[in-house]
Scaffold this motif. Structure first.
Motif, PDB file in Angstrom:
ATOM      1  N   ILE A 260      21.963  14.623 -11.523  1.00  0.00           N
ATOM      2  CA  ILE A 260      23.294  15.176 -13.095  1.00  0.00           C
ATOM      3  C   ILE A 260      24.155  16.363 -12.823  1.00  0.00           C
ATOM      4  O   ILE A 260      23.857  17.328 -11.446  1.00  0.00           O
ATOM      5  CB  ILE A 260      22.122  16.024 -14.106  1.00  0.00           C
ATOM      6  N   PHE A 261      25.367  16.047 -12.096  1.00  0.00           N
ATOM      7  CA  PHE A 261      26.278  16.546 -12.635  1.00  0.00           C
ATOM      8  C   PHE A 261      26.715  17.243 -13.687  1.00  0.00           C
ATOM      9  O   PHE A 261      28.191  17.167 -14.337  1.00  0.00           O
ATOM     10  CB  PHE A 261      27.669  15.989 -11.421  1.00  0.00           C
ATOM     11  N   PHE A 262      26.337  18.965 -13.632  1.00  0.00           N
ATOM     12  CA  PHE A 262      26.477  19.091 -15.062  1.00  0.00           C
ATOM     13  C   PHE A 262      27.670  20.499 -15.277  1.00  0.00           C
ATOM     14  O   PHE A 262      27.158  21.411 -14.372  1.00  0.00           O
ATOM     15  CB  PHE A 262      25.486  19.942 -15.727  1.00  0.00           C
ATOM     16  N   THR A 263      28.613  20.165 -15.487  1.00  0.00           N
ATOM     17  CA  THR A 263      29.921  20.965 -15.683  1.00  0.00           C
ATOM     18  C   THR A 263      30.243  21.993 -16.720  1.00  0.00           C
ATOM     19  O   THR A 263      30.129  21.352 -17.897  1.00  0.00           O
ATOM     20  CB  THR A 263      31.159  20.351 -15.307  1.00  0.00           C
ATOM     21  N   TYR A 264      29.653  23.049 -16.174  1.00  0.00           N
ATOM     22  CA  TYR A 264      30.289  24.375 -16.999  1.00  0.00           C
ATOM     23  C   TYR A 264      31.383  25.299 -17.252  1.00  0.00           C
ATOM     24  O   TYR A 264      31.612  26.583 -17.715  1.00  0.00           O
ATOM     25  CB  TYR A 264      28.808  24.811 -17.504  1.00  0.00           C
ATOM     26  N   SER A 290      20.350   7.950  -4.975  1.00  0.00           N
ATOM     27  CA  SER A 290      20.038   8.322  -6.638  1.00  0.00           C
ATOM     28  C   SER A 290      21.118   8.288  -7.655  1.00  0.00           C
ATOM     29  O   SER A 290      22.971   8.530  -6.434  1.00  0.00           O
ATOM     30  CB  SER A 290      19.511  10.049  -6.506  1.00  0.00           C
ATOM     31  N   GLN A 291      20.456   8.196  -8.427  1.00  0.00           N
ATOM     32  CA  GLN A 291      22.655   7.418  -9.455  1.00  0.00           C
ATOM     33  C   GLN A 291      22.994   9.260 -10.119  1.00  0.00           C
ATOM     34  O   GLN A 291      21.810   9.713 -10.353  1.00  0.00           O
ATOM     35  CB  GLN A 291      21.581   6.793 -11.025  1.00  0.00           C
ATOM     36  N   PRO A 292      24.199   9.571  -9.796  1.00  0.00           N
ATOM     37  CA  PRO A 292      25.480  10.606 -10.020  1.00  0.00           C
ATOM     38  C   PRO A 292      25.193   9.946 -12.187  1.00  0.00           C
ATOM     39  O   PRO A 292      25.285   9.293 -12.424  1.00  0.00           O
ATOM     40  CB  PRO A 292      26.144   9.654  -9.960  1.00  0.00           C
ATOM     41  N   VAL A 293      24.833  11.357 -12.669  1.00  0.00           N
ATOM     42  CA  VAL A 293      25.208  11.023 -13.648  1.00  0.00           C
ATOM     43  C   VAL A 293      26.284  12.265 -14.410  1.00  0.00           C
ATOM     44  O   VAL A 293      25.779  13.691 -14.439  1.00  0.00           O
ATOM     45  CB  VAL A 293      23.795  11.193 -14.689  1.00  0.00           C
ATOM     46  N   PRO A 294      27.354  12.125 -14.199  1.00  0.00           N
ATOM     47  CA  PRO A 294      28.535  13.646 -15.196  1.00  0.00           C
ATOM     48  C   PRO A 294      27.912  13.519 -16.082  1.00  0.00           C
ATOM     49  O   PRO A 294      27.618  12.800 -17.222  1.00  0.00           O
ATOM     50  CB  PRO A 294      29.217  12.740 -15.094  1.00  0.00           C
ATOM     51  N   ALA A 295      27.779  14.828 -16.306  1.00  0.00           N
ATOM     52  CA  ALA A 295      27.368  15.593 -17.747  1.00  0.00           C
ATOM     53  C   ALA A 295      28.577  16.673 -17.781  1.00  0.00           C
ATOM     54  O   ALA A 295      28.755  17.817 -17.004  1.00  0.00           O
ATOM     55  CB  ALA A 295      26.455  15.952 -18.195  1.00  0.00           C
ATOM     56  N   VAL A 296      28.617  16.872 -18.923  1.00  0.00           N
ATOM     57  CA  VAL A 296      29.574  18.268 -19.115  1.00  0.00           C
ATOM     58  C   VAL A 296      29.198  19.189 -20.498  1.00  0.00           C
ATOM     59  O   VAL A 296      28.884  18.766 -21.800  1.00  0.00           O
ATOM     60  CB  VAL A 296      31.325  18.513 -19.704  1.00  0.00           C
TER      61      VAL A 296
END
Length: 446
Positions: A260-264, A290-296
């Motif tokens: 997960i790439f969680f951007t705050y 591994s599967q990247p999963v963008p999230a904001v």
């Protein structure tokens, strides 16, 4: 404020990072060999001085335009969009009257028609980005936009075009030479997903008034040590990019199949899409990765975060924050009692509280997490982030024993698409395509 990595919740006790950290001497030797041979311009940036001069020469030319139409796909567009969203947010806000960047990064007839119908040709510069000069999704748009420009501007059409392509060869290089179109090179050995801090991403950044020097300087703060001829295992082991690589490889060994790439930092949300290509295209090979999963944040707390925290326990997380985001307006002091806890507080405090809560909740749910905490949301920090994640991705691939610089599966899809359009050659692909299209289909209306 410093830029730091917080490893507190990285779950190091569950991972065998030591086996990868012990390979620091091997990785340092490989970095020295590859950078010395000129095969990692992402790290060495040998083109920097010449590019700065080219951008300075280009600045006056770009001042004559209000609109830039960027034709590119994948790495030719994702970095530019991330920078646009982060540092030129006014284009997405009401009443915008300044310069505008439009990115045509898909085979979308609706969008392309709208660009040609609504953009004023006399105030538009068209930038076509393709290293090979043969990317049909991009070059196909170039053919159509070229005719539009010719039809509206006559003999002046070439003065509104800018090409970013191979310095010596390819179709677009031929166009530049044949029609006198301005062109800047994509350096050799610089793949699209690693190219944002070259002419590929910096021409749009310059057009929108960003500090391109700060972007490059930030990246150098991370990459200079990795490209140092005096690099050894001890020095490499102290670099955050190497530690992230060891962590990423060790996670995959333990079955953590999603990153997960969680951007705050809300305006930096598109860096998640940039990272997704970087990580997926570099590491998704030979049945591994591994599967990247963008999230904001905060948006995705109310959607996919349910899966992150209570779904399959196969997820790790890079968590991007900045404590120094704008404070914003204050909440009124006369709010109902049920909202008394925010009375008089800055609106910006809310995202910091939400980020902290999500970070803690993910960690308590068993998600290994490294926080990337930036001291500011500035171009320098963006450059550092690009340098850090790019270098970590390359090193992760090497630790996995795969090539993080190619994309063989993507190339197969491109060849099959060309076969469908009846391009010359590609006999095997055409035969495979025929077999696929003539097979019995299980078709059901819904």
């Amino acid at each position: 404020m410093a830029d730091i990595l917080d490893w507190t919740n990285a779950d190091l006790n569950r991972l065998d990072m030591a086996a990868y950290e012990a390979r620091a001497d091997e990785m340092a030797a490989r970095l020295k060999q590859e950078t010395g041979a000129g095969r990692l311009p992402f790290l060495t940036m040998p083109y920097e001085a010449e590019l700065k001069a080219q951008l300075a020469d280009l600045e006056g030319f770009l001042k004559g335009f209000d609109h830039m139409l960027l034709l590119g796909i994948g790495g030719s567009a994702l970095g530019a969009r991330a920078l646009q969203k982060a540092f030129h947010p006014g284009q997405d806000q009401p009443g915008h009257t300044g310069r505008s960047l439009w990115i045509a990064d898909n085979v979308d007839a609706y969008a392309l028609a709208a660009y040609m119908e609504k953009l004023p040709p006399e105030k538009t510069v068209v930038v076509t980005v393709s290293k090979s000069g043969g990317t049909i999704e991009t070059v196909g748009q170039y053919f159509i936009v070229k005719e539009w420009m010719r039809g509206t501007l006559g003999d002046d059409w070439a003065k509104h075009m800018l090409l970013v392509t191979d310095e010596k060869q390819g179709f677009l290089r031929g166009e530049a030479d044949g029609f006198g179109i301005r062109a800047l090179p994509v350096p050799d050995n610089l793949g699209g997903r690693y190219s944002v801090l070259s002419a590929v991403g910096l021409i749009p950044a310059l057009f929108l008034g960003m500090d391109t020097d700060a972007l490059m300087a930030g990246a150098r703060e991370v990459t200079a040590a990795l490209a140092d001829p005096g690099l050894d295992g001890g020095k490499l082991a102290a670099q955050s990019a190497f530690r992230l690589a060891a962590w990423g490889a060790a996670l995959m060994d333990k079955g953590f199949a999603e990153m997960i790439f969680f951007t705050y930092i809300p305006l930096w949300a598109s860096f998640g899409d940039w990272f997704a290509q970087l990580w997926a295209e570099s590491l998704g090979k030979e049945g591994r990765g591994s599967q990247p999963v963008p999230a904001v944040g905060v948006t995705d707390q109310h959607s996919v975060n349910q899966m992150f925290m209570d779904g399959l326990r196969n997820k790790a997380c890079l968590f991007l924050t900045c404590p120094n985001l704008p404070a914003g307006p204050k909440f009124p002091s006369d709010l109902p009692d049920q909202f008394a806890y925010v009375r008089g507080k800055d609106f910006g405090e809310l995202i910091q509280a939400e980020g902290l809560g999500t970070r803690m909740a993910l960690s308590e749910s068993g998600v290994p997490l490294v926080e990337i905490r930036l001291g500011a949301d500035s171009p320098r920090q963006a450059g550092k982030l690009i340098g850090l994640l790019g270098a970590a991705t390359i090193l992760t691939g090497w630790l996995m024993g795969i090539n993080p610089l190619d994309q063989p599966a993507v190339e197969l899809g491109k060849r099959l698409a060309k076969a469908r359009m009846n391009a010359d050659g590609l006999e095997k692909e055409k035969a495979d395509l025929n077999g696929f299209l003539t097979a019995d289909r299980d078709l059901r209306e819904f």
